[in-house]
Motif scaffolding. Structure first.
Motif, PDB file in Angstrom:
ATOM      1  N   ASP A  17     -59.578 -10.879  29.938  1.00 58.67           N
ATOM      2  CA  ASP A  17     -58.844 -12.142  30.038  1.00 58.67           C
ATOM      3  C   ASP A  17     -59.381 -12.007  31.912  1.00 58.67           C
ATOM      4  OD1 ASP A  17     -58.804 -14.846  31.254  1.00 58.67           O
ATOM      5  OD2 ASP A  17     -56.167 -14.493  30.136  1.00 58.67           O
ATOM      6  N   ILE A  18     -59.975 -12.559  32.918  1.00 51.78           N
ATOM      7  CA  ILE A  18     -60.122 -12.645  33.759  1.00 51.78           C
ATOM      8  C   ILE A  18     -60.685 -13.375  34.974  1.00 51.78           C
ATOM      9  CG2 ILE A  18     -61.692 -10.093  33.448  1.00 51.78           C
ATOM     10  CD1 ILE A  18     -64.222 -11.436  34.115  1.00 51.78           C
ATOM     11  N   ALA A  19     -59.763 -14.582  33.886  1.00 54.88           N
ATOM     12  CA  ALA A  19     -59.582 -15.487  34.857  1.00 54.88           C
ATOM     13  C   ALA A  19     -58.806 -15.801  35.530  1.00 54.88           C
ATOM     14  CB  ALA A  19     -59.728 -16.785  33.552  1.00 54.88           C
ATOM     15  N   GLY A  20     -59.448 -15.890  36.615  1.00 54.35           N
ATOM     16  CA  GLY A  20     -58.366 -16.253  38.169  1.00 54.35           C
ATOM     17  C   GLY A  20     -58.670 -15.864  39.524  1.00 54.35           C
ATOM     18  N   ASP A  21     -58.266 -15.391  40.803  1.00 54.52           N
ATOM     19  CA  ASP A  21     -58.862 -15.122  41.633  1.00 54.52           C
ATOM     20  C   ASP A  21     -59.052 -13.605  42.006  1.00 54.52           C
ATOM     21  OD1 ASP A  21     -58.421 -17.759  42.410  1.00 54.52           O
ATOM     22  OD2 ASP A  21     -57.095 -17.751  43.107  1.00 54.52           O
ATOM     23  N   TRP A  22     -59.678 -13.485  42.451  1.00 56.63           N
ATOM     24  CA  TRP A  22     -59.931 -12.039  42.929  1.00 56.63           C
ATOM     25  C   TRP A  22     -60.499 -11.409  44.188  1.00 56.63           C
ATOM     26  CZ3 TRP A  22     -59.889  -8.467  38.910  1.00 56.63           C
ATOM     27  CH2 TRP A  22     -59.540  -8.880  37.685  1.00 56.63           C
ATOM     28  N   GLN A  23     -59.920 -10.855  45.452  1.00 54.62           N
ATOM     29  CA  GLN A  23     -60.454 -10.174  47.418  1.00 54.62           C
ATOM     30  C   GLN A  23     -60.920  -9.169  46.388  1.00 54.62           C
ATOM     31  OE1 GLN A  23     -56.973 -11.733  49.283  1.00 54.62           O
ATOM     32  NE2 GLN A  23     -58.949 -11.077  50.525  1.00 54.62           N
ATOM     33  N   GLY A  24     -62.040  -9.063  47.475  1.00 59.35           N
ATOM     34  CA  GLY A  24     -62.551  -7.423  47.373  1.00 59.35           C
ATOM     35  C   GLY A  24     -62.843  -7.780  49.078  1.00 59.35           C
ATOM     36  N   THR A  25     -63.240  -6.141  49.596  1.00 57.26           N
ATOM     37  CA  THR A  25     -64.338  -6.489  51.042  1.00 57.26           C
ATOM     38  C   THR A  25     -65.159  -5.876  51.149  1.00 57.26           C
ATOM     39  OG1 THR A  25     -60.997  -6.076  51.947  1.00 57.26           O
ATOM     40  CG2 THR A  25     -63.573  -5.123  53.945  1.00 57.26           C
ATOM     41  N   LEU A  26     -66.293  -6.317  51.262  1.00 52.11           N
ATOM     42  CA  LEU A  26     -67.459  -5.575  51.514  1.00 52.11           C
ATOM     43  C   LEU A  26     -67.725  -4.869  52.583  1.00 52.11           C
ATOM     44  CD1 LEU A  26     -70.002  -5.250  49.753  1.00 52.11           C
ATOM     45  CD2 LEU A  26     -70.846  -7.153  51.006  1.00 52.11           C
ATOM     46  N   ASN A  27     -67.815  -3.232  52.476  1.00 54.84           N
ATOM     47  CA  ASN A  27     -67.672  -2.533  53.766  1.00 54.84           C
ATOM     48  C   ASN A  27     -70.189  -3.005  54.190  1.00 54.84           C
ATOM     49  OD1 ASN A  27     -68.385  -0.700  56.249  1.00 54.84           O
ATOM     50  ND2 ASN A  27     -66.865  -0.282  55.489  1.00 54.84           N
ATOM     51  N   THR A  28     -70.551  -3.425  55.376  1.00 56.03           N
ATOM     52  CA  THR A  28     -71.679  -3.236  55.467  1.00 56.03           C
ATOM     53  C   THR A  28     -72.347  -2.288  56.156  1.00 56.03           C
ATOM     54  OG1 THR A  28     -71.913  -4.849  57.440  1.00 56.03           O
ATOM     55  CG2 THR A  28     -71.515  -5.687  55.508  1.00 56.03           C
ATOM     56  N   GLY A  29     -71.353  -1.465  56.825  1.00 50.05           N
ATOM     57  CA  GLY A  29     -71.407  -0.914  57.426  1.00 50.05           C
ATOM     58  C   GLY A  29     -71.544  -1.355  59.015  1.00 50.05           C
ATOM     59  N   MET A  30     -72.374  -2.361  59.354  1.00 53.65           N
ATOM     60  CA  MET A  30     -71.615  -2.804  60.556  1.00 53.65           C
ATOM     61  C   MET A  30     -70.862  -4.304  60.420  1.00 53.65           C
ATOM     62  SD  MET A  30     -75.436  -3.725  61.527  1.00 53.65           S
ATOM     63  CE  MET A  30     -74.865  -4.504  62.836  1.00 53.65           C
ATOM     64  N   GLY A  31     -69.852  -3.877  59.994  1.00 54.78           N
ATOM     65  CA  GLY A  31     -68.878  -4.402  59.470  1.00 54.78           C
ATOM     66  C   GLY A  31     -68.127  -4.711  58.356  1.00 54.78           C
TER      67      GLY A  31
ATOM     68  N   LEU B 141     -67.025  -8.041  55.535  1.00 53.55           N
ATOM     69  CA  LEU B 141     -66.814  -9.470  54.928  1.00 53.55           C
ATOM     70  C   LEU B 141     -65.215  -9.206  53.413  1.00 53.55           C
ATOM     71  CD1 LEU B 141     -70.718  -9.493  55.001  1.00 53.55           C
ATOM     72  CD2 LEU B 141     -68.523 -10.668  56.434  1.00 53.55           C
ATOM     73  N   ARG B 142     -64.664 -10.086  53.679  1.00 51.46           N
ATOM     74  CA  ARG B 142     -63.618 -10.778  53.036  1.00 51.46           C
ATOM     75  C   ARG B 142     -64.415 -11.648  52.327  1.00 51.46           C
ATOM     76  NH1 ARG B 142     -58.771 -12.219  56.452  1.00 51.46           N
ATOM     77  NH2 ARG B 142     -60.172 -13.040  57.161  1.00 51.46           N
ATOM     78  N   LEU B 143     -63.692 -10.949  50.958  1.00 45.01           N
ATOM     79  CA  LEU B 143     -64.698 -12.119  49.609  1.00 45.01           C
ATOM     80  C   LEU B 143     -63.921 -12.138  48.189  1.00 45.01           C
ATOM     81  CD1 LEU B 143     -67.943 -10.269  48.732  1.00 45.01           C
ATOM     82  CD2 LEU B 143     -68.043 -11.993  50.582  1.00 45.01           C
ATOM     83  N   VAL B 144     -63.874 -13.912  47.856  1.00 41.22           N
ATOM     84  CA  VAL B 144     -62.847 -13.876  46.850  1.00 41.22           C
ATOM     85  C   VAL B 144     -63.941 -14.548  46.090  1.00 41.22           C
ATOM     86  CG1 VAL B 144     -60.861 -15.147  46.499  1.00 41.22           C
ATOM     87  CG2 VAL B 144     -60.771 -14.110  48.819  1.00 41.22           C
ATOM     88  N   LEU B 145     -63.022 -14.418  44.641  1.00 39.32           N
ATOM     89  CA  LEU B 145     -63.767 -14.994  44.064  1.00 39.32           C
ATOM     90  C   LEU B 145     -62.706 -15.470  42.815  1.00 39.32           C
ATOM     91  CD1 LEU B 145     -66.260 -14.496  41.466  1.00 39.32           C
ATOM     92  CD2 LEU B 145     -64.970 -12.127  40.865  1.00 39.32           C
ATOM     93  N   HIS B 146     -63.179 -16.679  42.267  1.00 40.53           N
ATOM     94  CA  HIS B 146     -62.851 -17.398  41.628  1.00 40.53           C
ATOM     95  C   HIS B 146     -62.716 -17.839  40.251  1.00 40.53           C
ATOM     96  CE1 HIS B 146     -60.607 -18.991  45.180  1.00 40.53           C
ATOM     97  NE2 HIS B 146     -61.711 -18.703  46.255  1.00 40.53           N
ATOM     98  N   ILE B 147     -62.016 -16.969  39.292  1.00 41.64           N
ATOM     99  CA  ILE B 147     -62.855 -17.440  37.914  1.00 41.64           C
ATOM    100  C   ILE B 147     -62.064 -17.885  36.993  1.00 41.64           C
ATOM    101  CG2 ILE B 147     -63.327 -15.406  35.945  1.00 41.64           C
ATOM    102  CD1 ILE B 147     -64.312 -13.233  37.659  1.00 41.64           C
ATOM    103  N   THR B 148     -63.006 -19.180  36.371  1.00 41.64           N
ATOM    104  CA  THR B 148     -62.401 -20.150  35.387  1.00 41.64           C
ATOM    105  C   THR B 148     -63.545 -20.091  33.998  1.00 41.64           C
ATOM    106  OG1 THR B 148     -63.787 -21.786  36.189  1.00 41.64           O
ATOM    107  CG2 THR B 148     -61.093 -21.507  37.358  1.00 41.64           C
ATOM    108  N   LYS B 149     -61.849 -20.240  33.261  1.00 39.28           N
ATOM    109  CA  LYS B 149     -62.172 -20.049  31.161  1.00 39.28           C
ATOM    110  C   LYS B 149     -63.258 -21.697  31.039  1.00 39.28           C
ATOM    111  CE  LYS B 149     -61.038 -16.991  28.888  1.00 39.28           C
ATOM    112  NZ  LYS B 149     -60.682 -16.006  28.041  1.00 39.28           N
ATOM    113  N   GLY B 150     -64.553 -21.649  30.243  1.00 40.47           N
ATOM    114  CA  GLY B 150     -63.789 -22.633  29.629  1.00 40.47           C
ATOM    115  C   GLY B 150     -63.558 -23.299  28.162  1.00 40.47           C
ATOM    116  N   ALA B 151     -64.265 -24.771  28.208  1.00 38.92           N
ATOM    117  CA  ALA B 151     -62.691 -24.481  26.382  1.00 38.92           C
ATOM    118  C   ALA B 151     -63.966 -23.726  25.491  1.00 38.92           C
ATOM    119  CB  ALA B 151     -63.242 -26.381  26.520  1.00 38.92           C
ATOM    120  N   ASN B 152     -65.234 -23.543  25.735  1.00 38.81           N
ATOM    121  CA  ASN B 152     -65.965 -22.933  24.966  1.00 38.81           C
ATOM    122  C   ASN B 152     -65.976 -21.232  25.256  1.00 38.81           C
ATOM    123  OD1 ASN B 152     -67.665 -22.777  27.438  1.00 38.81           O
ATOM    124  ND2 ASN B 152     -69.180 -23.433  26.352  1.00 38.81           N
TER     125      ASN B 152
END
Length: 236
Positions: A21-35, A37-48
């Protein structure tokens, strides 16, 4: 014995289902080499049972990027973010508290998401303006070219925030990672550019005298209040 075995199998199946069950909010940081970037992934699960997702790029001021498809199979998560021509392949940890994988968008970069208990704020409500709220402009002399830099500072219910423009590089509206003020000292961090501005606010609040550090180089940068935005347009 058969009843005990049946109960055991039910418990195991329930545990596996919960782990996936991975529904919810997830946060990660992407290191591009030049800086960074904070990313936030929002996952929801449908009725099906199908997964739906959106992606926020906090340091680029972009929220709600649609994820075309989100598939979870055997603890492997696959995301297709066609809107930005990116994909993500990751493995969900047994405790479902982290996802380790790779973000691919022109090049492959490691990216680990961690589950967040509280919703990550990507929008901030303005409050009573501080005495340094407004537009501040300065010029960076890199030695080979001069670049205008603009900081838009706003006081919010969560504290000071800033947005950065670089008119001569056709860059506008890049959110700063953090803004910290201690007395007359001001620090603006932009991890997405691997840059930091440290300055001292003048007593009359008309200027900020400081330095811009980026990729190991330090350059003087004096900011002055600017009321006119028309002169910030791109120049030949």
């Amino acid at each position: 014995m058969k009843r005990i075995l049946t109960v055991f199998l039910i418990i195991v199946a329930t545990g596996i289902s919960h782990a996936q069950d991975i529904a919810g909010d997830w946060q990660g940081t992407l290191n591009t080499g030049m800086g960074e970037l904070r990313l936030v992934l929002h996952i929801t699960k449908g009725a099906n049972g199908a997964l739906n997702a959106t992606l926020d790029s906090i340091d680029q001021g972009t929220n709600g990027i649609p994820v075309k498809s989100a598939l979870l199979k055997d603890s492997r998560l696959s995301l297709d973010v066609a809107a930005v021509h990116g994909t993500y392949e990751g493995k969900v940890a047994p405790d479902a508290k982290s996802i380790s994988g790779t973000w691919s968008q022109g090049q492959a970069l490691p990216l680990e998401f961690k589950r967040t208990a509280a919703q990550v704020k990507t929008e901030h409500k303005p409050t009573k303006p501080s005495d340094i709220d407004g537009t501040w402009m300065g010029t960076l002399d890199t030695g080979s070219v001069k670049l205008r830099v603009v900081f838009h500072i706003t006081n919010t219910e969560d504290g000071l925030i800033a947005v950065i423009d670089s008119p001569d590089q056709d860059m506008k509206g890049l959110p700063a990672t953090s803004v910290t003020r201690t007395g007359s000292s001001l620090k603006i961090e932009a991890r997405n550019l691997n840059g930091v501005y440290d300055g001292k606010i003048a007593a009359d609040l008309s200027s900020i005298d400081g330095t811009w550090k980026q990729n190991g180089e330090t350059m003087s940068l004096v900011l002055k209040r600017s009321k006119e935005n028309a002169n910030l347009e791109l120049q030949p």
